[in-house]
Design an enzyme around this catalytic site. Sequence first.
Site, PDB file in Angstrom:
ATOM      1  N   ALA A 151       1.877  57.516 -13.920  1.00  0.00           N
ATOM      2  CA  ALA A 151       3.283  57.853 -13.653  1.00  0.00           C
ATOM      3  C   ALA A 151       4.202  56.780 -14.244  1.00  0.00           C
ATOM      4  CB  ALA A 151       3.507  57.982 -12.150  1.00  0.00           C
ATOM      5  N   TYR A 152       3.801  55.519 -14.086  1.00  0.00           N
ATOM      6  CA  TYR A 152       4.609  54.422 -14.635  1.00  0.00           C
ATOM      7  C   TYR A 152       4.707  54.554 -16.158  1.00  0.00           C
ATOM      8  CZ  TYR A 152       6.264  49.669 -15.546  1.00  0.00           C
ATOM      9  OH  TYR A 152       6.994  48.581 -15.963  1.00  0.00           O
ATOM     10  N   GLY A 153       3.565  54.831 -16.795  1.00  0.00           N
ATOM     11  CA  GLY A 153       3.558  54.974 -18.249  1.00  0.00           C
ATOM     12  C   GLY A 153       4.466  56.092 -18.731  1.00  0.00           C
TER      13      GLY A 153
ATOM     14  N   ASP B 272      22.689  49.940  -6.449  1.00  0.00           N
ATOM     15  CA  ASP B 272      21.446  50.662  -6.198  1.00  0.00           C
ATOM     16  C   ASP B 272      21.396  51.782  -7.221  1.00  0.00           C
ATOM     17  OD1 ASP B 272      19.358  52.227  -5.395  1.00  0.00           O
ATOM     18  OD2 ASP B 272      20.044  52.515  -3.332  1.00  0.00           O
TER      19      ASP B 272
ATOM     20  N   ASN C  49      17.310  46.695 -16.282  1.00  0.00           N
ATOM     21  CA  ASN C  49      16.048  46.075 -15.912  1.00  0.00           C
ATOM     22  C   ASN C  49      15.426  46.705 -14.666  1.00  0.00           C
ATOM     23  OD1 ASN C  49      14.068  43.688 -15.603  1.00  0.00           O
ATOM     24  ND2 ASN C  49      15.256  43.625 -13.701  1.00  0.00           N
TER      25      ASN C  49
ATOM     26  N   LYS D 243       8.088  55.188 -18.495  1.00  0.00           N
ATOM     27  CA  LYS D 243       8.514  54.272 -19.554  1.00  0.00           C
ATOM     28  C   LYS D 243       8.525  54.942 -20.933  1.00  0.00           C
ATOM     29  CE  LYS D 243       9.455  50.617 -17.056  1.00  0.00           C
ATOM     30  NZ  LYS D 243      10.840  50.147 -16.917  1.00  0.00           N
TER      31      LYS D 243
ATOM     32  N   VAL E 223       4.093  40.084 -16.999  1.00  0.00           N
ATOM     33  CA  VAL E 223       4.804  38.943 -16.419  1.00  0.00           C
ATOM     34  C   VAL E 223       4.429  38.783 -14.936  1.00  0.00           C
ATOM     35  CG1 VAL E 223       7.091  38.001 -15.914  1.00  0.00           C
ATOM     36  CG2 VAL E 223       6.704  39.257 -18.035  1.00  0.00           C
ATOM     37  N   ARG E 224       4.302  37.528 -14.512  1.00  0.00           N
ATOM     38  CA  ARG E 224       3.995  37.245 -13.104  1.00  0.00           C
ATOM     39  C   ARG E 224       5.204  37.559 -12.232  1.00  0.00           C
ATOM     40  NH1 ARG E 224       1.693  33.052 -15.847  1.00  0.00           N
ATOM     41  NH2 ARG E 224       3.401  31.601 -15.447  1.00  0.00           N
TER      42      ARG E 224
ATOM     43  N   VAL F 119      -1.995  49.501  -8.340  1.00  0.00           N
ATOM     44  CA  VAL F 119      -3.116  50.322  -8.812  1.00  0.00           C
ATOM     45  C   VAL F 119      -3.886  50.961  -7.651  1.00  0.00           C
ATOM     46  CG1 VAL F 119      -5.306  50.264 -10.070  1.00  0.00           C
ATOM     47  CG2 VAL F 119      -3.359  48.965 -10.917  1.00  0.00           C
TER      48      VAL F 119
END
Length: 276
Positions: free
Chosen positions: A192-194, A62, A89, A197, A230-231, A96
């Site tokens: 926030a995700y951007g 974790d 990963n 990263k 990616v799916r 969204v």
Amino acid sequence: MSSVPVAVVTGSNKGIGLAVVRALCRQFPGDVYLTSRDPGRGQAAVAQLQQEGLRPLFHQLDIDDLQSIRALRDFLRDKYGGINVLVNNAGIAFKVDDPTPFAVQAEVTLKTNFFATRNVCTELLPLMKPYGRVVNVSSMVSCSALRGCSQELQQKFRSDTITEEELVQLMTKFVEDTKRGVHEKEGWPNTAYGVSKIGVTVLSRIQARLLDEQRKGEHILLNACCPGWVRTDMAGPKAPKSPEEGAETPVYLALLPSSADAPHGQFVSDKTVKPW
């Protein structure tokens, strides 16, 4: 102590991580560890790959739990004397239309995607063996988020001399700015995700620089990459790429031949170095 090479993929009981483990089981000449927070889900994923004739191993991890990271570190050090391939990963993303307040999304997203990934690197990078390969899974969203930053922030994030401490301060500031409701005024994009990263990509550039300074002759290559859209549970069913296609670039970087001296400290998408 085993002399067998060893590869570890974080957050790999499903999605891109599972596809990376599958590919490494087929191509990497050593032990491949599938890791997940939940041992039950991890063991189920291992069983799934075993039915395909592959032989992954399992270790609980974790990344939000420092003790869990250190348990894996001690296990790898004691059993293998180090690590040959690390694919960072594990990550999270809010949907969204998630109603969670943006400040909460920012704190939770950065906690895992940036701060926890950094903790994994802090504990495991010292164990990297010569000719080791480190792949930090970032996203093209880091590039669009960077373009959405103020010129001042862009300059800092593109700097070739930014330190890890300075990066941590900036990531912390973003979270604090969202809590105060001033993040856009302070030059941050509304993702926030951007931003998380951006942190991963810049951290990778810093880490590669430090490897060059401290372990020059060891030929360790470290890169950030974008697997593409990616799916997965995270990205949804409309994405154009399968998890296997998403795994291609991370696997390519994880298996760079020992003769390679590049890419290193780069942001790679579709097996191609992209400008940062």
